[in-house]
Design an enzyme around this catalytic site. Structure first.
Site, PDB file in Angstrom:
ATOM      1  CE  LYS A 163      55.421 -38.302  37.192  1.00 37.28           C
ATOM      2  NZ  LYS A 163      55.678 -39.632  37.721  1.00 37.28           N
ATOM      3  CB  THR A 220      62.532 -49.634  54.264  1.00 40.02           C
ATOM      4  OG1 THR A 220      63.343 -50.438  53.410  1.00 40.02           O
ATOM      5  CG2 THR A 220      63.379 -48.567  54.891  1.00 40.02           C
ATOM      6  CD  GLU A 258      63.764 -44.967  54.909  1.00 38.23           C
ATOM      7  OE1 GLU A 258      62.625 -44.777  55.389  1.00 38.23           O
ATOM      8  OE2 GLU A 258      63.973 -45.624  53.871  1.00 38.23           O
ATOM      9  CD1 TRP A 290      53.549 -33.807  37.222  1.00 39.02           C
ATOM     10  CD2 TRP A 290      54.350 -33.773  39.317  1.00 39.02           C
ATOM     11  NE1 TRP A 290      54.880 -34.099  37.159  1.00 39.02           N
ATOM     12  CE2 TRP A 290      55.408 -34.084  38.424  1.00 39.02           C
ATOM     13  CE3 TRP A 290      54.633 -33.697  40.676  1.00 39.02           C
ATOM     14  CZ2 TRP A 290      56.715 -34.311  38.862  1.00 39.02           C
ATOM     15  CZ3 TRP A 290      55.927 -33.929  41.112  1.00 39.02           C
ATOM     16  CH2 TRP A 290      56.952 -34.233  40.215  1.00 39.02           C
TER      17      TRP A 290
HETATM   18  P1  AMP Z   1      57.276 -46.129  56.154  1.00 36.00           P
HETATM   19  O1  AMP Z   1      58.737 -45.927  56.163  1.00 36.00           O
HETATM   20  O2  AMP Z   1      56.865 -47.513  55.793  1.00 36.00           O
HETATM   21  O3  AMP Z   1      56.674 -45.664  57.431  1.00 36.00           O
HETATM   22  O4  AMP Z   1      56.670 -45.219  55.013  1.00 36.00           O
HETATM   23  C1  AMP Z   1      56.926 -43.836  54.969  1.00 36.00           C
HETATM   24  C2  AMP Z   1      56.079 -43.204  53.910  1.00 36.00           C
HETATM   25  O5  AMP Z   1      54.689 -43.279  54.266  1.00 36.00           O
HETATM   26  C3  AMP Z   1      56.322 -41.730  53.713  1.00 36.00           C
HETATM   27  O6  AMP Z   1      57.461 -41.463  52.922  1.00 36.00           O
HETATM   28  C4  AMP Z   1      55.025 -41.284  53.053  1.00 36.00           C
HETATM   29  O7  AMP Z   1      55.019 -41.583  51.670  1.00 36.00           O
HETATM   30  C5  AMP Z   1      53.998 -42.156  53.728  1.00 36.00           C
HETATM   31  N1  AMP Z   1      53.364 -41.393  54.808  1.00 36.00           N
HETATM   32  C6  AMP Z   1      53.607 -41.441  56.123  1.00 36.00           C
HETATM   33  N2  AMP Z   1      52.782 -40.613  56.794  1.00 36.00           N
HETATM   34  C7  AMP Z   1      52.007 -39.997  55.876  1.00 36.00           C
HETATM   35  C8  AMP Z   1      50.967 -39.014  55.915  1.00 36.00           C
HETATM   36  N3  AMP Z   1      50.524 -38.503  57.058  1.00 36.00           N
HETATM   37  N4  AMP Z   1      50.421 -38.627  54.758  1.00 36.00           N
HETATM   38  C9  AMP Z   1      50.823 -39.134  53.575  1.00 36.00           C
HETATM   39  N5  AMP Z   1      51.785 -40.066  53.465  1.00 36.00           N
HETATM   40  C10 AMP Z   1      52.379 -40.491  54.598  1.00 36.00           C
END
Ligand code: AMP
Length: 547
Positions: free
Chosen positions: A444, A186, A331, A449
């Site tokens: 906040k 991650t 994940e 929010w």
């Molecule tokens: P990663 O594991 O680096 O791919 O990051 C995942 C995170 O990216 C998610 O938990 C979201 O916060 C953000 N994310 C992924 N796709 C979207 C989307 N279409 N809109 C908003 N946030 C997103």
């Protein structure tokens, strides 16, 4: 009583065997690091993946040993997807945009035995190799004659010489489908990165799901361009779904600028492209001033961060390209939801449809999701109530590699584990989920929010704004108040007052940002997402007006 069907493990090798047999002549086209365009077929890919498997055997690699990559999207990387996992080893795709110290840290944590890299990353490998004692073989993804005379990396081999010395005869082994197949760390915005360890079963099920009509809708008639990197959650699983459907694949290599991507789309008659908003921003930025259009592109899946509505409009209205907004995480292999309309929505007016397609979409079969409040109780699906988004399913992590971070799951009353995504969302009565924010980015204000995504989307709908990032600033009365940092489009002008006036009527008055900060660039992280932590650091001396 058990069913009487044949029991056959779901293995990644079966995907490439299928592609070779049923779509052997379908093309895989790659822009190479060398700069030229390379073409071959799934048949060629399968044979070279078998050579690679033999090379790993010759290296004495054991079952589940890790083989790492530092590589762009290309055919050699794709061979590794199948040769490494298919032979029972674990493919560890590393994000080359991470800091070298972080890369060394994860190579050691993963205990990678072999590391294959594109020549672009030679300086990076030169900087880290001495800190990576577990790696017993470094391999440059190039021809033998492209190897530098003195790289300083002991025993460095060229990939072509390495696999070229091996036979293409190889029988893929059969083993438990729950065996590990690949891993991805991650981004690790807090603490050390943790790895999601995918299995053959999770990857194969995800590949089926990703290809469904209401998901990526991939078929043998498509020409697919994954711009999303193969080091970012397996390019959203596209290499596997591609083998399963036999679509043509087009890999962009290192050239992700608007001009190169546009030229590849046109030259290879791409029908379907996948990427994060920041890359599409570059593509649209190249096309608009030059008055270019698409001759083949029909659909694009956009995810990884929220897709601004202005981008959806630009693709759909400007170029006739359907945008599929997707949400997922490392994940989650990564797909969780994808936004496509239901039948009953087709007769709605365009503006109503637009409100739906901006959402992150409906769960894919295999992904269960719910939103919960602070007390852990499930919240209603009314499209208004927001809560912490939890997910579970067969391609979602149960725990991290080496048990890092302990048990991440939250148990429900039936003892079932749910993974907390860290996202805050609403879900409407039709099951369309909309991300309000990362829980740590929500603003906040006075006990209420404010969604930073909403504030950013409005700014990005202004013709003079190229990019916007909203963060909360400490406020003695309201706790936090939003401000928006913006990058202007080159050659355009807009004042603070004009932009604030643009918010009028588009959101509740109390949600309008208190200030606009003009910046040259918004910090972007290793996977193309805005780095709000970095932005907050840059704005550490900033004070809200009047304070
Ligand atoms: P990663 O594991 O680096 O791919 O990051 C995942 C995170 O990216 C998610 O938990 C979201 O916060 C953000 N994310 C992924 N796709 C979207 C989307 N279409 N809109 C908003 N946030 C997103």
């Amino acid at each position: 009583m058990l069913g009487l069907m044949q029991s056959q493990p779901l293995l990644i090798s079966s995907l490439i065997e299928f592609a070779e047999r049923h779509h052997g002549d379908a093309e895989i086209v790659s822009r190479r690091v060398e700069g030229d365009i390379h073409r071959y077929t799934y048949r060629d890919l399968a044979a070279r993946a078998r050579r690679l498997a033999n090379a790993l055997d010759a290296q004495q690699l054991q079952f589940s040993d890790r083989v790492a990559t530092l590589a762009w999207n290309g055919y050699r990387h794709m061979e590794m997807y199948f040769g490494v996992s298919g032979s029972g080893r674990v493919l560890h795709t590393i994000n080359p945009r991470l800091h070298p110290d972080q890369i060394a840290w994860i190579v050691n944590h993963a205990e990678d035995q072999v590391l294959c890299f594109d020549m672009t990353f030679l300086p990076l490998v030169q900087a880290v190799h001495a800190k990576c004692p577990t790696v017993k073989q470094w391999v440059a993804l190039c021809d033998a004659d492209k190897l530098p005379a003195d790289s300083g990396i002991p025993g460095l081999l060229s990939y072509e010489a390495w696999i070229g010395a091996q036979s293409a005869d190889y029988s893929w082994p059969e083993f438990d489908e729950n065996s590990a197949s690949s891993m991805c760390y991650t981004s690790g915005t807090t603490g050390n990165p943790k790895a999601a360890l995918y299995s053959h079963r999770s990857t194969t099920l995800h590949a089926y799901a990703a290809a469904l009509p209401d998901v990526m809708c991939l078929s043998a008639r498509d020409s697919v361009l994954p711009v999303v990197p193969m080091f970012h959650v397996n390019a959203w699983g596209i290499p596997y779904s591609a083998a399963l459907t036999g679509c043509k694949l087009v890999f962009p290599g290192p050239a992700l600028d608007g001009k190169s991507v546009y030229e590849l789309i046109e030259a290879e008659q791409v029908t379907y492209a996948a990427g994060v908003p920041t890359v599409w921003q570059m593509l649209l930025g190249h096309m608009k001033p030059a008055g270019l259009t698409f001759s083949s592109l029909k659909r694009t899946v956009i995810g990884g961060s929220a897709c601004p509505p202005a981008m959806i409009t630009a693709f759909q209205e400007g170029y006739g390209v359907t945008v599929l907004h997707a949400w997922g995480m490392t994940e989650m292999s990564p797909l969780g939801t994808l936004c496509t309309l239901k039948n009953k929505h087709l007769s709605l007016p365009k503006e109503e449809q637009m409100k739906i397609v901006q959402k992150q979409g409906r769960a894919i079969y295999g992904v269960d999701m719910k939103i919960v409040g602070g007390d852990g109780e499930e919240l209603p699906w009314d499209g208004k109530t927001y809560g912490d988004l939890l997910v579970k399913g067969p391609w979602i992590v149960g725990s991290y590699f080496k048990g890092e971070g302990g048990d991440p799951l939250i148990k429900d009353s039936r003892g079932r584990g749910w993974f907390p995504t860290g996202d805050v969302a609403t879900i409407d009565a039709d099951g369309f989920m909309q991300i309000t924010d990362r829980s740590k980015d929500v603003i906040k204000s006075g006990g209420e929010w404010i969604s930073s995504i909403d504030i950013e989307n409005i700014a990005m709908a202004h013709p003079s704004i190229q990019m916007a990032a909203c963060v909360g600033m400490p406020h003695p009365k309201w706790d936090e108040r939003p401000i928006v940092a913006v990058v202007k489009r080159p050659g355009t002008e807009v004042t603070r007052e004009e932009l604030l006036a643009f918010y009028e009527g588009k959101t509740a008055k109390w949600q309008i940002p208190d200030d606009v900060v003009f910046v040259d660039a918004i910090p972007i992280g290793a996977t193309g997402k805005m780095l709000k932590t970095k932005l907050r650091e840059l704005l550490k001396d900033y004070r809200l007006p009047g304070l």
